[in-house]
Every structure is written in C-alpha cells, then in structure tokens.
Design a protein around this motif. Structure first.
Motif, PDB file in Angstrom:
ATOM      1  N   ALA A  13       0.845  -1.195   0.000  1.00 37.69           N
ATOM      2  CA  ALA A  13       0.000   0.000   0.000  1.00 37.69           C
ATOM      3  C   ALA A  13       0.876   1.238   0.000  1.00 37.69           C
ATOM      4  O   ALA A  13       1.706   1.423   0.889  1.00 37.69           O
ATOM      5  N   CYS A  14       0.697   2.078  -1.014  1.00 41.03           N
ATOM      6  CA  CYS A  14       1.413   3.343  -1.111  1.00 41.03           C
ATOM      7  C   CYS A  14       0.418   4.485  -0.864  1.00 41.03           C
ATOM      8  O   CYS A  14      -0.771   4.347  -1.152  1.00 41.03           O
ATOM      9  N   GLY A  15       0.902   5.587  -0.343  1.00 38.07           N
ATOM     10  CA  GLY A  15       0.013   6.710  -0.111  1.00 38.07           C
ATOM     11  C   GLY A  15       0.604   7.697   0.867  1.00 38.07           C
ATOM     12  O   GLY A  15       1.745   7.552   1.306  1.00 38.07           O
ATOM     13  N   HIS A  24      -6.820   2.260   7.143  1.00 35.59           N
ATOM     14  CA  HIS A  24      -5.670   1.837   6.335  1.00 35.59           C
ATOM     15  C   HIS A  24      -5.268   0.411   6.703  1.00 35.59           C
ATOM     16  O   HIS A  24      -4.976  -0.415   5.831  1.00 35.59           O
ATOM     17  N   THR A  95       4.897   5.598  -8.421  1.00 45.09           N
ATOM     18  CA  THR A  95       4.433   4.370  -7.783  1.00 45.09           C
ATOM     19  C   THR A  95       4.902   3.132  -8.531  1.00 45.09           C
ATOM     20  O   THR A  95       5.230   2.106  -7.914  1.00 45.09           O
ATOM     21  N   CYS A 150      -5.109  -0.711  -2.722  1.00 44.42           N
ATOM     22  CA  CYS A 150      -5.560   0.683  -2.720  1.00 44.42           C
ATOM     23  C   CYS A 150      -7.059   0.758  -2.479  1.00 44.42           C
ATOM     24  O   CYS A 150      -7.771  -0.246  -2.518  1.00 44.42           O
ATOM     25  N   VAL A 154      -8.191   5.799  -5.203  1.00 49.04           N
ATOM     26  CA  VAL A 154      -6.903   5.728  -5.906  1.00 49.04           C
ATOM     27  C   VAL A 154      -7.108   5.139  -7.298  1.00 49.04           C
ATOM     28  O   VAL A 154      -6.541   5.619  -8.285  1.00 49.04           O
ATOM     29  N   CYS A 180      -8.364  -3.634  -4.946  1.00 47.95           N
ATOM     30  CA  CYS A 180      -9.061  -2.377  -4.700  1.00 47.95           C
ATOM     31  C   CYS A 180     -10.211  -2.602  -3.727  1.00 47.95           C
ATOM     32  O   CYS A 180     -11.102  -3.412  -3.990  1.00 47.95           O
TER      33      CYS A 180
END
Length: 274
Positions: A13-15, A24, A95, A150, A154, A180
């Motif tokens: 998980a990127c963010g 999250h 990303t 995500c 996203v 997702c």
C-alpha cells in the motif's frame, strides 16, 4: 502437505498516510480475506510505504513523522510492516518504480532463502521458470506475487489527466496486480469498464467489497485534530499519542504546499509538453 497451486502474495500500500488510520490497516485484513477466500492465494506479508516529502501534497506533514506513525501503527501486527525506502527519498518516486523496487527486494529475499535452505526449495527450483502474460519482468511462478493495495479513490485517480502515466498503469496492473477496496460513493467495476487499460488487465484487478462501511478519511481526522476533537478509535492509540506529543496537525500544517503543484502533475505535464 504444501499446496504448490497456492500463490503467495505480498500486499503493498502506497500513499500519504497523513496520518495512518485504522481503516488503512483494515484494508489489509479485507484484502487478505478476499484473496485467500478464492483458494488461489496465501497472503504472507503486507507493506505500508508512505510517500516522501517530494510529493508536495497540500497538508502533507514531514515524512519522518508519517513514517514513525506507521511504525507505531504496525508494531502489534504479525504480518503488516512499514517500509521507509519511498518515504526517505528526497524526490517523489513514481508508484510504478516503488512497486518495481519492492518486487526486486522480494526476489532477492527469495533467492537468499533458496541459498540458505536449498533442500526445502529444491523441488520448486527444478521447475522451469515461466513468465506472466504481458509482463516485461521475469517472474518465477514459485516466487511471491506482489499486488498493489488501494482504495477505490486511488483507482479512479487513474483517470485524472497527468496524474499517472499510462505505461505506469499498464505495468502496475498488467505485470503485478491490483487489489481495490470499495468505498461508498465509488463504483470500481463501472470505472474499470470505462477505462481501456484497466479493462484490458481486468483479470489482474481484485475488487474487494467492504460490507461494514467505515468511512474513516485522513482528511476528516486532520480536521478533527485541528478542532481539538477526539479521534479515539479512528487511529491506533500509539498514533494518537504521537500526534499529541508532537502537536502535528494544525491550521498552519494544513496550508503546507498550498501554492505548490502536486509532483506527478508537475512532472507529467512537463514530460507531455517537451
């Protein structure tokens, strides 16, 4: 007996994680349940990778604080962990490059594991290496599969002009895979249907329905913190203590980067005009 038809999966998980919330963390649990329920996957690890300061998002506090909060949030998890590589970069990292970096790290770790315990992996190593369809990267079938985790917001950001390079979307979804988690007000299936590149790789997209809707947003949390409201049960207790100890979110911090163009828009617009 080990089932070799089960693919091991690592979720990434990127963010911004500005700040990291219970939702999250909940996304990882939802994704693991969904994937393992198919009978095809075994989720072995979750990685949280906060973006670096170079992303220039409005209200984005320093990466050192966001990394520490993510570290505190995951300290009691036996499978979700923080990775600080992306967050420690001075410049914003696309990303797709972050995903590539983590997959290479997985392969390196797998190779080390092979070297240490050759007996355990001997049977697997005799198998002929194979390639995933449409992949530009060599991937062993017996290696873990890396998937980007995500929210539906996203996913829909893929449609914002200059936010993503089309080749990056194709690489992330086509070569690795996307998990997702739905949010109320979003329709991932409709968006996938309307987006050619996502439709092309739709078999690599796992849409996870969240039936227990929990609309915890970092934006709402920051607003509550600015107003001195309780955020108990929205954030892990350790994160709440850290925020209070360092007095992180204020009217001033929310205006940070207010006059700066978001890094992907700046970079991709410049690339398209050259």
């Amino acid at each position: 007996m080990e089932n070799h038809s089960i693919t091991r999966v690592v979720l990434l998980a990127c963010g911004s994680f500005n700040p990291i919330t219970n939702m999250h963390l909940r996304m990882f649990e939802l994704a693991r349940d969904h994937l393992e329920d198919t009978g095809h996957y075994k989720v072995v690890k979750g990685i949280i990778s906060p973006v670096g300061d170079g992303y220039k998002k409005k209200g984005l506090i320093e990466a050192c604080h966001r990394l520490q909060m993510a570290r505190l949030a995951t300290e009691n998890s036996d499978w979700i962990t923080l990775d600080s590589w992306e967050g420690s970069q001075v410049e914003w990292v696309e990303t797709a490059k972050v995903v590539r970096y983590h997959y290479e790290e997985l392969l390196a770790a797998e190779q080390n594991s092979d070297d240490v315990d050759t007996v355990k992996y001997a049977k697997k190593r005799r198998k002929k290496d194979v390639y995933f369809e449409d992949s530009t990267h060599q991937k062993r079938r017996d290696a873990p599969r890396l998937m980007l985790l995500c929210g539906a917001d996203v996913l829909e950001s893929f449609g914002i002009p200059n936010m993503w390079k089309q080749e990056d979307i194709a690489e992330i979804v086509g070569c690795y895979g996307l998990v997702c988690v739905t949010r109320s007000g979003n329709d991932p299936h409709k968006f996938i249907h309307q987006t050619d590149v996502l439709w092309k790789y739709r078999k690599n997209i796992h849409v996870v329905q969240e039936w227990v809707t929990n609309e915890i947003s970092a934006t709402h949390v920051r607003r509550a913190l600015r107003r001195g409201r309780s955020v108990k049960y929205l954030l892990p207790d350790g994160v709440i203590h850290y925020v209070r100890e360092h007095d992180l979110y204020s009217a001033e911090s929310e205006q940070k980067n207010d006059d700066v163009v978001l890094a992907p828009l700046q970079r991709n617009t410049g690339a398209s005009s050259s």
